[in-house]
Design an enzyme around this catalytic site. Structure first.
Site, PDB file in Angstrom:
ATOM      1  N   HIS A 228      -0.419   4.399  -7.615  1.00 61.23           N
ATOM      2  CA  HIS A 228      -0.405   5.768  -7.071  1.00 61.23           C
ATOM      3  C   HIS A 228       0.837   6.041  -6.226  1.00 61.23           C
ATOM      4  O   HIS A 228       1.159   7.193  -5.952  1.00 61.23           O
ATOM      5  CB  HIS A 228      -1.685   6.052  -6.281  1.00 61.23           C
ATOM      6  CG  HIS A 228      -1.760   5.430  -4.921  1.00 61.23           C
ATOM      7  ND1 HIS A 228      -2.490   4.287  -4.663  1.00 61.23           N
ATOM      8  CD2 HIS A 228      -1.215   5.793  -3.731  1.00 61.23           C
ATOM      9  CE1 HIS A 228      -2.388   3.982  -3.379  1.00 61.23           C
ATOM     10  NE2 HIS A 228      -1.625   4.881  -2.793  1.00 61.23           N
TER      11      HIS A 228
ATOM     12  N   SER B 187       0.382   1.762   1.512  1.00 58.52           N
ATOM     13  CA  SER B 187      -0.069   1.521   0.143  1.00 58.52           C
ATOM     14  C   SER B 187       0.958   0.722  -0.638  1.00 58.52           C
ATOM     15  O   SER B 187       2.139   1.070  -0.676  1.00 58.52           O
ATOM     16  CB  SER B 187      -0.331   2.842  -0.582  1.00 58.52           C
ATOM     17  OG  SER B 187      -1.461   3.480  -0.069  1.00 58.52           O
TER      18      SER B 187
ATOM     19  N   ASP C  51      -4.907   0.026  -9.952  1.00 56.57           N
ATOM     20  CA  ASP C  51      -3.920   0.703  -9.100  1.00 56.57           C
ATOM     21  C   ASP C  51      -2.744  -0.220  -8.775  1.00 56.57           C
ATOM     22  O   ASP C  51      -2.248  -0.232  -7.648  1.00 56.57           O
ATOM     23  CB  ASP C  51      -4.571   1.207  -7.813  1.00 56.57           C
ATOM     24  CG  ASP C  51      -3.719   2.297  -7.127  1.00 56.57           C
ATOM     25  OD1 ASP C  51      -2.775   2.794  -7.779  1.00 56.57           O
ATOM     26  OD2 ASP C  51      -3.993   2.619  -5.970  1.00 56.57           O
TER      27      ASP C  51
END
Length: 467
Positions: free
Chosen positions: A101, A204, A131
């Protein structure tokens, strides 16, 4: 002497489990391999929103000039959007791991190293299911990198350290402990480490380190009511990530094993009805055409072990199969008719497998009904098969009505369901079902296992048959 040795051992153990005096040496060691990621994406222009002003109004010219100073009639030009994330280098030749992402739909990806050097990266492959994304940069010199560690060795309470680019503030370190293991958020292959080390937006894709400087997780998500860290962060375990990265590096895509069955967890009453000593394994509800079917697996089998590893539940089996190489022949132990049986299955590839899902509809009417086990049941007829679009070969009993205060309703049965098996034998009439109930009682069992189909999806339900 023995007492002294015991005290020394206890003191050593206490020292090993105490909090580190500082994380500074560890942070200094691994920082050169942690990177900031900036992505750039071009967003197409669009028609602007103009206020509704009556024609001839004195405000007409004002709003036209205010909303369209360039005279473009409200058509906004394309604009460039930027996003920030984190990542880490896993090899001296420039392979970098981050979250999917973070780089999804990006036109340009820039990697900023701890030294301040900036390099452009290209995408090698992505896996939205976990992911995870694998990037590559070209550098004249070998790059500092960090190794993966074994996430399965991490225990609740172990110290961990997170690094990344939180809220775009640049390289940052936070520390905490492993709060929980084996967390699942929404994906089929989820295996998250939960930590209270501060993780915020921008973290992230960054690494979660053990105290040896090995990556045991990829920081992916937080649970927060306000968008900031409240001490509940999740990192995808290295046990999942390493397998994905290896496939992305080799193929540019994932190639997961496929068994070709529909499964559900085994509950305590199902285990009792099947004659299993414990409620574990994966209960096979359907075997469409595929690897398992070719190997002789049947609906009603309970998968107890896969490729030498014990199967605890459906989630564990899905991960085990997905992490196994496509084309590998594996031994699968199943429980069938009171005994175990070993099948040899050659796995297919999940990404290319086609799932056959038959259609179904709710019946409007049925002949000759009987009340049993808290349900009103009728046998399938040609007319019902046509109404329900079940196909000529479908056999069983249709649930026409159900007592909403009874066990069957409580366990999820509804009007329109089709009972195709009872006690792992086909039923086509109410008499067949009555015989299965009597057989279960004669065998001293408290429950009877029913195979139920709804909207083409099969599942097992265990109902009490005690007198």
């Amino acid at each position: 002497m023995l007492a002294v040795a015991l005290l020394m051992a206890q003191a050593s153990l206490a020292l090993a489990r105490s909090a580190p005096d500082s994380f500074a040496d560890l942070a200094e060691k691994v920082s050169p391999a942690v990177v900031n990621i900036t992505t750039s994406t071009v967003i197409a222009g669009h028609q602007g929103v103009n206020p509704m002003v009556p024609e001839g109004s004195p405000f007409e010219d004002f709003f036209r000039d205010f909303m369209n100073p360039d005279g473009n009639n409200g058509n906004r030009p394309p604009r460039r959007s930027q996003a920030l994330g984190s990542g880490f280098v896993i090899s001296p030749d420039g392979f970098i791991v981050t979250n999917n992402h973070v780089i999804e739909k990006a036109d340009e990806i820039e990697i900023e190293f701890f030294s301040g050097e900036v390099l452009e990266a290209k995408v090698i492959g992505t896996d939205p299911n976990t992911d995870i994304a694998l990037l590559k940069v070209n550098s004249d010199d070998p790059l500092p990198y960090v190794p993966f560690g074994d996430s399965d060795l991490m225990r609740v309470g172990d110290w961990v350290m997170a690094m990344g680019n939180p809220l775009g503030q640049g390289f940052s370190v936070s520390a905490g402990i492993v709060s929980a293991r084996g967390r699942a958020l929404s994906g089929t292959y989820d295996d998250y480490i939960q930590t209270d080390a501060a993780i915020n937006r921008g973290n992230s894709g960054g690494p979660l380190f053990n105290m040896d400087g090995e990556v045991v997780g990829v920081n992916t998500a937080i649970l927060s009511p306000n968008g900031g860290s409240i001490g509940i962060g999740f990192a995808m375990s290295s046990g999942v990530v390493t397998n994905v990265v290896d496939q992305l590096k080799q193929f540019g895509e994932t190639r997961r094993g496929w068994l070709g069955v529909r499964i559900q967890d085994v509950t305590a009453d199902m285990a009792e009805a099947l004659g299993l000593n414990e409620a574990r394994g994966a209960l096979v509800t359907d075997v469409p055409e595929g690897p398992a079917s070719a190997a002789g697996m049947e609906s009603g089998d309970v998968i107890l072990s896969f490729d030498g590893a014990q199967v605890e539940d459906t989630r564990g089996l899905v991960r085990q199969v997905g992490n196994t190489a496509v084309g590998k022949a594996v031994r699968v132990e199943v429980f069938r008719d009171g005994a175990t049986k070993t099948l040899k299955v050659t796995l297919g590839r999940r990404e290319t497998a086609e799932a056959a899902v038959p259609a179904a509809a709710t019946p409007n009417a049925a002949p000759q009904q009987t009340e049993m086990l808290g349900m009103t049941l009728v046998p399938l007829t040609d007319a019902l098969r046509e109404q329900m679009d079940l196909g000529a070969k479908m056999e069983g009993l249709v649930v026409k009505d159900i007592d909403e205060t009874g066990e069957a309703y409580e366990k999820g049965l509804r009007a329109g369901d089709v009972i195709t098996e009872a006690g792992q034998q086909k039923v086509t009439t109410v008499a067949d079902l009555e015989k299965r109930v009597e057989d279960a009682r004669d065998a001293g069992r408290k429950s009877l296992l029913l195979l139920v189909r709804r909207q083409g999806e099969p599942r097992f339900v265990a109902l009490s048959v005690s007198d």
